[in-house]
Design a protein around this motif. Structure first.
Motif, PDB file in Angstrom:
ATOM      1  N   ARG A 149      -4.733   6.770  -5.215  1.00  0.00           N
ATOM      2  CA  ARG A 149      -5.466   6.084  -4.145  1.00  0.00           C
ATOM      3  C   ARG A 149      -5.896   4.686  -4.583  1.00  0.00           C
ATOM      4  O   ARG A 149      -5.870   3.745  -3.782  1.00  0.00           O
ATOM      5  CB  ARG A 149      -6.679   6.923  -3.722  1.00  0.00           C
ATOM      6  N   MET A 196      -2.975   2.340  -4.318  1.00  0.00           N
ATOM      7  CA  MET A 196      -2.725   1.967  -2.925  1.00  0.00           C
ATOM      8  C   MET A 196      -3.769   0.967  -2.429  1.00  0.00           C
ATOM      9  O   MET A 196      -3.430   0.027  -1.687  1.00  0.00           O
ATOM     10  CB  MET A 196      -2.705   3.221  -2.053  1.00  0.00           C
ATOM     11  N   MET A 197      -5.018   1.120  -2.831  1.00  0.00           N
ATOM     12  CA  MET A 197      -6.058   0.146  -2.477  1.00  0.00           C
ATOM     13  C   MET A 197      -5.752  -1.212  -3.099  1.00  0.00           C
ATOM     14  O   MET A 197      -5.948  -2.260  -2.471  1.00  0.00           O
ATOM     15  CB  MET A 197      -7.421   0.655  -2.935  1.00  0.00           C
ATOM     16  N   CYS A 252       0.823  -1.217   0.000  1.00  0.00           N
ATOM     17  CA  CYS A 252       0.000   0.000   0.000  1.00  0.00           C
ATOM     18  C   CYS A 252       0.851   1.258   0.000  1.00  0.00           C
ATOM     19  O   CYS A 252       0.536   2.228  -0.698  1.00  0.00           O
ATOM     20  CB  CYS A 252      -0.930  -0.012   1.211  1.00  0.00           C
ATOM     21  N   THR A 286       2.956  -3.036  -7.003  1.00  0.00           N
ATOM     22  CA  THR A 286       2.926  -1.596  -7.261  1.00  0.00           C
ATOM     23  C   THR A 286       3.149  -1.280  -8.737  1.00  0.00           C
ATOM     24  O   THR A 286       2.410  -0.483  -9.336  1.00  0.00           O
ATOM     25  CB  THR A 286       3.997  -0.888  -6.414  1.00  0.00           C
ATOM     26  N   GLY A 321      -2.820  -2.312  -3.694  1.00  0.00           N
ATOM     27  CA  GLY A 321      -1.734  -2.857  -2.890  1.00  0.00           C
ATOM     28  C   GLY A 321      -2.245  -3.620  -1.681  1.00  0.00           C
ATOM     29  O   GLY A 321      -1.707  -4.676  -1.329  1.00  0.00           O
ATOM     30  N   VAL A 322      -3.281  -3.095  -1.054  1.00  0.00           N
ATOM     31  CA  VAL A 322      -3.864  -3.780   0.109  1.00  0.00           C
ATOM     32  C   VAL A 322      -4.459  -5.121  -0.317  1.00  0.00           C
ATOM     33  O   VAL A 322      -4.207  -6.168   0.306  1.00  0.00           O
ATOM     34  CB  VAL A 322      -4.940  -2.902   0.772  1.00  0.00           C
TER      35      VAL A 322
END
Length: 369
Positions: free
Chosen positions: A291, A294-295, A200, A238, A297-298
């Motif tokens: 964003r 990053m989401m 993330c 990523t 990534g989670v």
């Protein structure tokens, strides 16, 4: 408090984007050379000095990125160009680099010097330019005119370089080492949480140049243990999530220039694993895309933590280098990595495409909201 933190992050990303945007062409050029080198290596065509020279050409914009950033950051903050660039060049001097990579402890007078690598670093030149812009003009006003040609430049250059290796560089290292220790602890006690958290925040670590400590850790693990336990898989999340987000931006935006930039950055990230064109050229401008990355990534990090994915050869993780996850025990680990790659691209593309669904404007400014 949340509003202040959000403002700080927004301001910081704005400065990063302003300092990096002028460098996108040369970074993209280096990325494409890396891609060509990777593809030619896969065919076995390259050999000898041609292989080495082509690799050096591709690495040059990245190795000397601190100097390039020093130039753009000086212009952005209004700092003296030559003091800033000179200070950053000192951090890349071969003798100083050898000192930083040696086994003995380093001190300057009686002050300890934290060892760190400044090649590829972005945060240090930006902070140095900001500091020089703050103190140098004020010092120039109060300094005696008779000494401005001798003592004044000596003091400014000396203080700037000292601040670089005593404060600015160690700051990034301390933050990175602290996060690395936290990641190690979490990976042992809660693997899915650790890799979800790491994947993330990687898009935030790369612009600051803080990701290299994790790359170094992965290389060390591969050389000592024969494999890396998950760091490179998180970087692949990523890289491919950025590619998926870029492709979605390319389809959604009405701005022709941004569309072309997103497409080229997405192809570079997808095939070669070089993320800088995507981050600085697209996602730091388009906050919704960042964003969504990053989401992703989670989500993908949870999958990585559950199945466990090892890396056996260091390379920039992407589609063309997916074989870096092929281990001696068969195809199992490679298939896990392939599923992770598909998941990363697909989730990021869908999330970004949905997030940008309401955008119909044709101007750059409208898509940067």
């Amino acid at each position: 408090m949340k509003k202040k933190i959000g403002t700080l992050i927004s301001t910081g990303s704005g400065h990063l984007s302003a300092c990096m945007a002028p460098l996108i062409p040369v970074i993209t050029a280096g990325s494409l050379v890396k891609l060509i080198h990777l593809l030619l290596n896969m065919t076995g065509i390259l050999s000898g000095s041609t292989d080495t020279i082509l690799q050096v050409i591709g690495d040059t914009p990245f190795y000397f990125l601190p100097i390039l950033v020093a130039v753009t950051a000086s212009e952005h903050f209004g700092a003296n160009l030559f003091y800033t660039v000179g200070s950053v060049c000192m951090l890349l001097m071969p003798d100083f680099a050898a000192l930083m990579s040696g086994t003995e402890s380093v001190t300057f007078t009686l002050l300890p010097v934290v060892k760190t690598t400044y090649a590829y670093n972005i945060l240090s030149p930006i902070l140095l330019a900001w500091l020089i812009a703050k103190f140098e003009p004020k010092a120039a006003e109060k300094f005696p005119k008779a000494l401005k040609g001798t003592i004044y430049p000596l003091l400014v250059f000396f203080l700037a370089t000292a601040c670089g290796f005593l404060v600015v560089g160690p700051l990034g290292t301390v933050v990175s080492v602290g996060f690395s220790n936290l990641l190690t602890y979490l990976s042992v006690h809660a693997g899915a949480v650790a890799w979800a958290l790491f994947a993330c925040v990687i898009p935030l670590l790369i612009p600051a140049g803080m990701h290299w400590i994790f790359v170094t850790t992965a290389i060390t693990q591969i050389s000592t243990n024969g494999c890396d336990s998950g760091i490179m898989a998180a970087f692949m999340i990523t890289n491919l999530a950025l590619a998926g987000a870029d492709f979605a931006v390319c389809l959604r935006t009405k701005d022709a220039e941004l569309r072309g930039q997103a497409l080229s950055a997405g192809i570079v990230a997808f095939l070669s694993g070089v993320s800088e064109p995507s981050l600085f050229g697209v996602c730091l401008k388009e906050k919704k895309a960042l964003r969504c990355v990053m989401m992703t990534g989670v989500i993908a990090g949870i999958y990585e933590g559950i199945v466990g994915i090892k890396c056996y050869v260091y390379s920039f993780p992407a589609v063309c280098s997916i074989l870096m996850f092929h281990g001696p025990d068969g195809m199992g680990n490679l298939w896990k990595a392939i599923i992770l790659a598909v998941l990363s691209v697909g989730v990021a593309f869908v999330l970004t495409f949905i997030a940008l669904s309401g955008k119909q404007e044709k101007t750059k400014e409208s898509i940067h909201s």
